[in-house]
Design a protein around this motif. Structure first.
Motif, mmCIF file in Angstrom:
data_model
loop_
_atom_site.group_PDB
_atom_site.id
_atom_site.type_symbol
_atom_site.label_atom_id
_atom_site.label_comp_id
_atom_site.label_asym_id
_atom_site.label_seq_id
_atom_site.Cartn_x
_atom_site.Cartn_y
_atom_site.Cartn_z
ATOM 1 N N ALA A 5 40.232 33.454 44.428
ATOM 2 C CA ALA A 5 40.028 34.754 43.773
ATOM 3 C C ALA A 5 41.371 35.432 43.494
ATOM 4 N N THR A 6 42.305 35.297 44.420
ATOM 5 C CA THR A 6 43.637 35.871 44.224
ATOM 6 C C THR A 6 44.341 35.185 43.058
ATOM 7 N N ARG A 7 44.229 33.859 42.986
ATOM 8 C CA ARG A 7 44.828 33.128 41.866
ATOM 9 C C ARG A 7 44.194 33.547 40.545
ATOM 10 N N LYS A 8 42.853 33.720 40.540
ATOM 11 C CA LYS A 8 42.167 34.143 39.313
ATOM 12 C C LYS A 8 42.681 35.504 38.880
ATOM 13 N N ASP A 9 42.776 36.442 39.828
ATOM 14 C CA ASP A 9 43.253 37.789 39.499
ATOM 15 C C ASP A 9 44.678 37.759 38.948
ATOM 16 N N THR A 10 45.517 36.938 39.550
ATOM 17 C CA THR A 10 46.896 36.801 39.073
ATOM 18 C C THR A 10 46.927 36.215 37.668
ATOM 19 N N ILE A 48 34.343 32.668 35.289
ATOM 20 C CA ILE A 48 34.637 34.091 35.513
ATOM 21 C C ILE A 48 35.948 34.449 34.828
ATOM 22 N N PHE A 49 36.951 33.583 34.980
ATOM 23 C CA PHE A 49 38.230 33.796 34.316
ATOM 24 C C PHE A 49 38.046 33.859 32.800
ATOM 25 N N SER A 50 37.308 32.903 32.247
ATOM 26 C CA SER A 50 37.081 32.868 30.796
ATOM 27 C C SER A 50 36.415 34.153 30.313
#
Length: 134
Positions: A5-10, A48-50
């Motif tokens: 989740a942290t990587r996605k947010d970044t 989610i990222f997309s």
């Protein structure tokens, strides 16, 4: 999952910056490809990222990487993962059997991730290459 989740947010934050800096579309795509390569997300977080990137595009009224380009990038990543699995299994084969004949390399090149995984699990029990791969 928290690390993912942290990587996605970044990754979302960096992608947002690409739009806010006013880069041209080609520059955004090129820089996004670098970000995408550097920050890999767990499978479940990719959609989610997309979605979040789609929202950024809509908000900024800019086209970044279209759906076909995203799908092509995902396919390239998947092919790279399969090649990596085949390379690792080849090393295991050489370590155990001392050689990797051409017919074995051909089978490795043709195999999908599921098959490579099955062979990887079976390698500890198989006494010969033939019993491993046939």
């Amino acid at each position: 999952m928290k690390d993912g989740a942290t990587r996605k947010d970044t990754k979302v934050a960096l992608t947002r910056l690409l739009f806010e800096r006013g880069y041209e579309r080609e520059d955004i795509v090129r820089l996004f490809n670098i970000i995408d390569w550097m920050i890999q997300l767990p499978y479940g977080l990719e959609p989610i990222f997309s979605h979040e990137v789609d929202e950024i595009q809509e908000e900024k009224k800019m086209a970044y990487v279209n759906t076909l380009e995203r799908q092509a990038l995902a396919k390239e990543r998947q092919v790279g993962e399969v090649k990596g699995e085949a390379k690792l299994l080849k090393k295991m084969i050489i370590s155990k059997y001392g050689d990797c004949p051409e017919w074995v390399q051909e089978k490795l090149n043709e195999a999908d991730s599921e098959q490579l995984g099955a062979w990887g699990q079976k390698i500890f029990q198989a006494s010969t290459l033939e019993s491993l791969l046939l």
